[in-house]
Design a protein around this motif. Sequence first.
Motif, short mmCIF file in Angstrom:
data_model
loop_
_atom_site.label_atom_id
_atom_site.label_comp_id
_atom_site.label_asym_id
_atom_site.label_seq_id
_atom_site.Cartn_x
_atom_site.Cartn_y
_atom_site.Cartn_z
N ALA A 106 -5.10 6.33 -2.92
CA ALA A 106 -5.00 7.63 -2.26
C ALA A 106 -3.60 7.81 -1.70
CB ALA A 106 -6.06 7.77 -1.18
N SER A 107 -2.64 7.09 -2.30
CA SER A 107 -1.23 7.24 -1.93
C SER A 107 -1.04 7.16 -0.42
CB SER A 107 -0.70 8.55 -2.51
OG SER A 107 0.70 8.61 -2.35
N HIS A 108 -0.47 8.20 0.18
CA HIS A 108 -0.16 8.15 1.62
C HIS A 108 -1.30 8.69 2.48
CE1 HIS A 108 0.96 12.09 0.03
NE2 HIS A 108 0.51 12.54 1.18
N ASN A 109 -2.45 9.02 1.88
CA ASN A 109 -3.56 9.55 2.68
C ASN A 109 -4.06 8.49 3.67
OD1 ASN A 109 -4.47 11.39 -0.11
ND2 ASN A 109 -4.12 12.34 1.86
N VAL A 154 7.98 1.92 2.47
CA VAL A 154 7.31 2.53 1.30
C VAL A 154 5.93 3.01 1.72
CG1 VAL A 154 8.55 1.20 -0.43
CG2 VAL A 154 6.45 0.26 0.55
N ASP A 155 5.36 3.91 0.94
CA ASP A 155 3.99 4.35 1.21
C ASP A 155 3.03 3.34 0.53
OD1 ASP A 155 4.26 5.18 -1.47
OD2 ASP A 155 3.02 6.95 -1.17
N PRO A 156 1.71 3.47 0.73
CA PRO A 156 0.79 2.42 0.26
C PRO A 156 0.83 2.15 -1.24
CG PRO A 156 -0.30 3.74 1.91
CD PRO A 156 1.01 4.43 1.61
N ASP A 157 1.19 3.16 -2.06
CA ASP A 157 1.22 2.89 -3.51
C ASP A 157 2.64 2.83 -4.06
OD1 ASP A 157 1.53 5.69 -3.35
OD2 ASP A 157 0.75 5.94 -5.39
N VAL A 158 3.63 2.81 -3.17
CA VAL A 158 5.00 2.42 -3.50
C VAL A 158 5.70 3.36 -4.47
CG1 VAL A 158 6.40 0.31 -3.71
CG2 VAL A 158 3.95 0.10 -3.50
N ASP A 159 5.39 4.65 -4.38
CA ASP A 159 6.18 5.59 -5.16
C ASP A 159 7.17 6.37 -4.29
OD1 ASP A 159 4.21 7.06 -3.92
OD2 ASP A 159 3.63 8.22 -5.69
N ARG A 160 7.04 6.22 -2.96
CA ARG A 160 7.97 6.90 -2.05
C ARG A 160 8.69 5.89 -1.18
NH1 ARG A 160 4.25 11.37 0.87
NH2 ARG A 160 6.07 11.51 2.20
N LEU A 161 10.00 6.12 -1.01
CA LEU A 161 10.83 5.25 -0.18
C LEU A 161 11.49 6.07 0.91
CD1 LEU A 161 12.29 2.31 -0.07
CD2 LEU A 161 14.23 3.57 -1.01
MG MG Z 1 2.38 7.52 -3.01
#
Ligand code: MG
Length: 453
Positions: free
Chosen positions: A104-107, A247-254
């Motif tokens: 859930a990415s950054h949720n 990073v966010d929990p799924d590491v696509d944002r820095l």
């Molecule tokens: Mg993400």
Amino acid sequence: MTPGASETLMVSVSGVRGIVGKDLTPEFVAHQAAAFGALVRDGGGSAVVLARDARTSGPMFTDAARSGLQSVGCTVIDCGCIPTPTAQLAVEHHHAGGGIILTASHNPIEWNALKFVGADGLFLDQATAARLQALAAGTVPRASWDGLGSQRTDTEAVERHLSLLLALPVVDVPAIRARGFRVALDCVRGAGGTAMPQLFERLGCTVTGINLETDGRFPRPPEPIPEHLGPLGELVRASGADVGMAVDPDVDRLALVDETGRAIGEDYTLAFAVEAVLRRQRGPVVVNLSTSLVVDDAAAAHGATVARAPVGEANVARAMRAAGAVVGGEGNGGVMLPALHLGRDAPLAAALVLDLLATDRRPLSERVTARPQYAIVKAKAPRGADLAALYTALESRFADATRDRQDGLRLSWPDRWLHVRPSGTEPIVRLIAEAPTAEAAEGLVAACRATLA
Ligand code: MG
């Protein structure tokens, strides 16, 4: 199991998300995975990459998704807990028919989701996502005893990802290693702990980390926005780091923290990455419509132009492919480099930022103050019935602006812009403005509200 049956179950182009134990259950996940498997089989594929972030429900939903996929005859390649961009690359590596990422990415911590990746390693486009949900709304045909799919595991996905990215011509590994950077790192106990420390080690950095455990027990709200990065700022100061990275929990944002401990805002991640790439390779840059002008300034400094795409990774990725972009992404810290793949990638972003710092010794704080400064104001307003009428009214109110109607309405001037778009999840419109001062940005939002009234 009809999607949309509950208020918190959200079906969108980027996937299906819900609250664990309420609407996101193993039965639901297995059904969605079976529908996705049927879609892959329809397209002539068979293998599906399965990956997850660090959330506590990840292993349970992995088991459910694996069962669903095997039940329609798909071969499951289980990559375990890895970053989302690593999973996208694994789909390409295995020439799989697609991928499912349980994240859930950054949720917030109570959420989880299924995200669907196509055979090209990109998130599904709108039409394919709609076909998937049409399949899920019906009865998915299951295989019989002799047609069930097999399963295997892949433990090399992170290693391959890091090797590919460190071999890129735009990342000067010897120059970065020679600097011996001190990096403070916050992975919020998400999947980042599986890849970020390893990346920095290979880049010769000394890492001081917090929240590197991969147990999904987020100690703070997991979105890497400045108000959540106080502890990382303290870590930067205490350790004397050159840079702080979150990073966010799924590491696509820095997101970055400068050497004084100040969180500088996620838009600078993409601005620095754009600069790092354009120094070595000229070409178009594509960002989303809500991305800060700090990225335009970085591109202009290297003679490049910036094109804009609707918000959302899948939209930006496809626009980048069409434009032949050399770099791009989203202002929320999501950097994409087509030479690697068309997915937002935090390990890539981190390597590009270090590459920039390696060859130009100005500290991060100076790089920020040396640029034009902007303020972004984000607001919302109730959504009326007629959005087209609202856009027309705004266009006449701001007749001197350049208009873009790809995604809501964006009105722009050389040093400011206003973006009005309907929320995908709430009955509101989002109003976002950027200008040289907070007062000017507030003024744009206020004028927009006056038109709404
Ligand atoms: Mg993400």
